[in-house]
Write a protein that holds these residues in place. Structure first.
Motif, mmCIF file in Angstrom:
data_model
loop_
_atom_site.group_PDB
_atom_site.id
_atom_site.type_symbol
_atom_site.label_atom_id
_atom_site.label_comp_id
_atom_site.label_asym_id
_atom_site.label_seq_id
_atom_site.Cartn_x
_atom_site.Cartn_y
_atom_site.Cartn_z
ATOM 1 N N ILE A 1 0.862 -1.172 0.000
ATOM 2 C CA ILE A 1 0.000 0.000 0.000
ATOM 3 C C ILE A 1 0.903 1.227 0.000
ATOM 4 O O ILE A 1 1.511 1.564 1.015
ATOM 5 N N GLY A 2 1.015 1.866 -1.155
ATOM 6 C CA GLY A 2 1.934 2.994 -1.273
ATOM 7 C C GLY A 2 3.361 2.532 -1.068
ATOM 8 O O GLY A 2 3.826 1.586 -1.713
ATOM 9 N N GLU A 3 4.062 3.171 -0.155
ATOM 10 C CA GLU A 3 5.457 2.817 0.132
ATOM 11 C C GLU A 3 5.575 1.993 1.406
ATOM 12 O O GLU A 3 6.593 2.037 2.092
ATOM 13 N N SER A 4 4.537 1.224 1.702
ATOM 14 C CA SER A 4 4.537 0.355 2.878
ATOM 15 C C SER A 4 4.020 -1.024 2.511
ATOM 16 O O SER A 4 3.245 -1.182 1.563
ATOM 17 N N LEU A 5 4.450 -2.006 3.286
ATOM 18 C CA LEU A 5 3.916 -3.350 3.151
ATOM 19 C C LEU A 5 2.979 -3.601 4.323
ATOM 20 O O LEU A 5 3.380 -3.485 5.485
ATOM 21 N N ARG A 6 1.737 -3.933 4.025
ATOM 22 C CA ARG A 6 0.764 -4.262 5.062
ATOM 23 C C ARG A 6 0.699 -5.784 5.181
ATOM 24 O O ARG A 6 0.455 -6.490 4.207
ATOM 25 N N VAL A 7 0.910 -6.270 6.391
ATOM 26 C CA VAL A 7 0.843 -7.698 6.681
ATOM 27 C C VAL A 7 -0.242 -7.882 7.739
ATOM 28 O O VAL A 7 -0.109 -7.387 8.857
ATOM 29 N N ALA A 8 -1.322 -8.569 7.382
ATOM 30 C CA ALA A 8 -2.456 -8.712 8.296
ATOM 31 C C ALA A 8 -2.792 -10.184 8.476
ATOM 32 O O ALA A 8 -2.711 -10.971 7.528
ATOM 33 N N ALA A 9 -3.184 -10.538 9.698
ATOM 34 C CA ALA A 9 -3.440 -11.947 9.978
ATOM 35 C C ALA A 9 -4.187 -12.117 11.289
ATOM 36 O O ALA A 9 -4.528 -11.147 11.967
ATOM 37 N N MET A 10 -4.411 -13.360 11.648
ATOM 38 C CA MET A 10 -4.918 -13.830 12.934
ATOM 39 C C MET A 10 -6.442 -13.738 13.041
ATOM 40 O O MET A 10 -7.077 -12.811 12.546
ATOM 41 N N VAL A 11 -6.992 -14.733 13.685
ATOM 42 C CA VAL A 11 -8.392 -14.739 14.098
ATOM 43 C C VAL A 11 -8.395 -15.182 15.557
ATOM 44 O O VAL A 11 -8.301 -16.360 15.860
ATOM 45 N N ASP A 12 -8.465 -14.212 16.459
ATOM 46 C CA ASP A 12 -8.464 -14.502 17.888
ATOM 47 C C ASP A 12 -9.863 -14.309 18.453
ATOM 48 O O ASP A 12 -10.438 -13.220 18.343
ATOM 49 N N LEU A 13 -10.404 -15.367 19.039
ATOM 50 C CA LEU A 13 -11.701 -15.289 19.698
ATOM 51 C C LEU A 13 -11.446 -15.102 21.184
ATOM 52 O O LEU A 13 -11.410 -16.061 21.963
ATOM 53 N N VAL A 14 -11.224 -13.855 21.561
ATOM 54 C CA VAL A 14 -10.817 -13.541 22.930
ATOM 55 C C VAL A 14 -11.712 -12.465 23.539
ATOM 56 O O VAL A 14 -11.292 -11.746 24.444
ATOM 57 N N GLY A 15 -12.929 -12.341 23.038
ATOM 58 C CA GLY A 15 -13.831 -11.336 23.572
ATOM 59 C C GLY A 15 -13.517 -9.947 23.045
ATOM 60 O O GLY A 15 -13.019 -9.781 21.928
ATOM 61 N N ASP A 16 -13.779 -8.948 23.865
ATOM 62 C CA ASP A 16 -13.650 -7.553 23.449
ATOM 63 C C ASP A 16 -12.275 -6.956 23.751
ATOM 64 O O ASP A 16 -12.124 -5.733 23.774
ATOM 65 N N ASP A 17 -11.285 -7.781 23.949
ATOM 66 C CA ASP A 17 -9.938 -7.327 24.289
ATOM 67 C C ASP A 17 -9.247 -6.754 23.053
ATOM 68 O O ASP A 17 -8.932 -7.474 22.104
#
Length: 450
Positions: A341-357
């Motif tokens: 994204i532009g001049e940055s690399l976005r790395v996104a992941a994880m599915v945590d079922l930990v409530g509203d934390d």
């Protein structure tokens, strides 16, 4: 409680010509009515714009000090219209057991003493069946196609430039041969039946030829599925620009920075929104407040089946010496998204079922760093990466909930999960059409409440 003054809506109120993405639909003049949109993320902002374009006076309510403060702030950035998969895949339950035993697995689960978590999980498991999955995939593909057209129209109408938009296509890479073989067989069967789609099955070498940055990894891929035309963009920037355009729109009454607290009902209709700034009266209300929509819905007797899926991201700067992926890449087994994204690399992941934390878990960030260093070691300066965690409001099926709520004048645009950026443009138009008294432009079976 104090009540906010709003100009009276008279029978002789001005009328406005509605704007449409589909030129084949004839505009219809409607009396101006006031609509309050709750939520300043990508879903709320696109909804506010769509309503204003259809001739409604719009007030946007956001509790944070800035828009895009929640899941819209640093998400994966992918606009995946043609390659969608419901969260409730038929193979997920067994995979989840393996993920929980993997220190770097994409799933974490923290049991809560709340019925809401267990009820959501029960409904999720019920949705993890082949026939259900296939029906939902078809619905999401239709929604994705409509949202793609709506996004193109919005860019033109609102003049959304400088959002780091690219259309490099999306490559989903598979590490396990059996997983890749299953998907490749489906694509081949569709081709043999004459249903040639945008997806293309690639071998390991073909994946590296398409995306040379994969050549720096030691991992051997079973293969990949490439979908041409899929896009990436800066969701936060889209939100900021949309707010700027809204503030110049003749039908926009303003952004109210206040905490929404519940609805005032009278004779089965929503007549006002209670907020920390007082009551706001209006003819219509659209709930697009992400996870906060649960509590607000309950104030009107609406039980929304949404639960937070906590996700993480790293945003790392790219310099001249780096070799980032140009194609948008998704690691299927590890559930990691890589997007420049532009001049940055976005790395996104994880599915945590930990409530509203909403806190950033250092162990999960460390896990994400290990994964990206093993997959794209030369892509960006990870030592300078910005860390983020956010809660994505998801339904058990993975599909958003759109339209009528069961309470007159109260409308829903909630539960988008990890596909909020992708679907927001389409769902905004759908809900705006319904609020304006017209039919949905697409079939909403499986996308409505309850």
């Amino acid at each position: 409680m104090a009540k906010l003054w709003l100009p009276p809506l008279l029978s002789l109120a001005p009328v406005h010509v509605c704007a449409y993405a589909d030129a084949s639909i004839k505009p219809r003049r409607i009396p101006m009515q006031h609509c309050v949109v709750i939520g300043g993320g990508i879903v709320g902002l696109t909804t506010a714009w769509a309503l204003a374009e259809r001739g409604l006076a719009v007030t946007l309510v956001e509790r944070a000090s800035q828009v895009a403060a929640g899941a819209s702030q640093a998400n994966g950035g992918q606009l995946s219209y043609r390659y969608v998969s419901p969260l409730a895949d038929e193979g997920v339950p067994l995979k989840a057991l393996r993920w929980l035993l993997d220190a770097d697995g994409p799933l974490r689960f923290k049991p809560e003493l709340r019925w809401q978590q267990w009820s959501w999980m029960f409904d999720f498991l019920r949705a993890c069946r082949g026939p259900v999955n296939r029906r939902m995939t078809d619905r999401l593909l239709a929604l994705g196609a409509y949202s793609h057209a709506a996004f193109d129209a919005l860019r033109s109408e609102a003049g959304l430039d400088e959002i780091a938009l690219r259309e490099p296509g999306k490559l989903v890479v598979y590490r396990k041969p059996q997983e890749f073989a299953r998907v490749a067989a489906r694509i081949a069967a569709q081709a043999n039946a004459g249903k040639v789609g945008p997806e293309q099955a690639l071998s390991h070498d073909e994946c590296v030829a398409l995306e040379p940055a994969l050549g720096f990894s030691d991992a051997h891929l079973a293969g990949g599925i490439f979908t041409a035309g899929e896009a990436v963009a800066d969701c936060r920037r889209v939100c900021d620009l949309l707010l700027q355009r809204l503030q110049k729109h003749t039908n926009f009454r303003g952004l109210l920075r206040a905490n929404a607290e519940g609805f005032v009902l009278r004779a089965g209709s929503a007549v006002a929104l209670r907020s920390s700034a007082g009551e706001i009266a209006a003819e219509h209300f659209v709930l697009a407040a992400g996870l906060q929509s649960r509590g607000l819905g309950l104030s009107a007797g609406i039980k929304l089946p949404i639960y937070p899926l906590k996700g993480y991201s790293l945003t790392a700067p790219i310099a001249a010496q780096h070799r980032p992926p140009l194609v948008s890449v998704t690691d299927f087994e590890k559930k990691v998204v890589y997007a420049r994204i532009g001049e940055s690399l976005r790395v996104a992941a994880m599915v945590d079922l930990v409530g509203d934390d909403e806190r950033i878990d250092p162990a999960r960030i460390a896990s994400l760093r290990r994964t990206v260093l093993a997959t794209f070691p030369q892509a960006a300066d990870y030592a300078l990466a910005t860390e983020w965690a956010g809660l994505r409001p998801a339904t058990p099926s993975g599909a958003p909930i759109l339209g009528a709520s069961g309470v007159r004048n109260l409308w829903l645009n909630v539960g988008h999960g990890a596909l909020g950026f992708t679907f927001s443009f389409g769902t905004a138009n759908i809900v705006a059409e319904l609020v304006a008294g017209r039919a949905s432009p697409i079939d909403l079976q499986g996308l409505q409440y309850p």
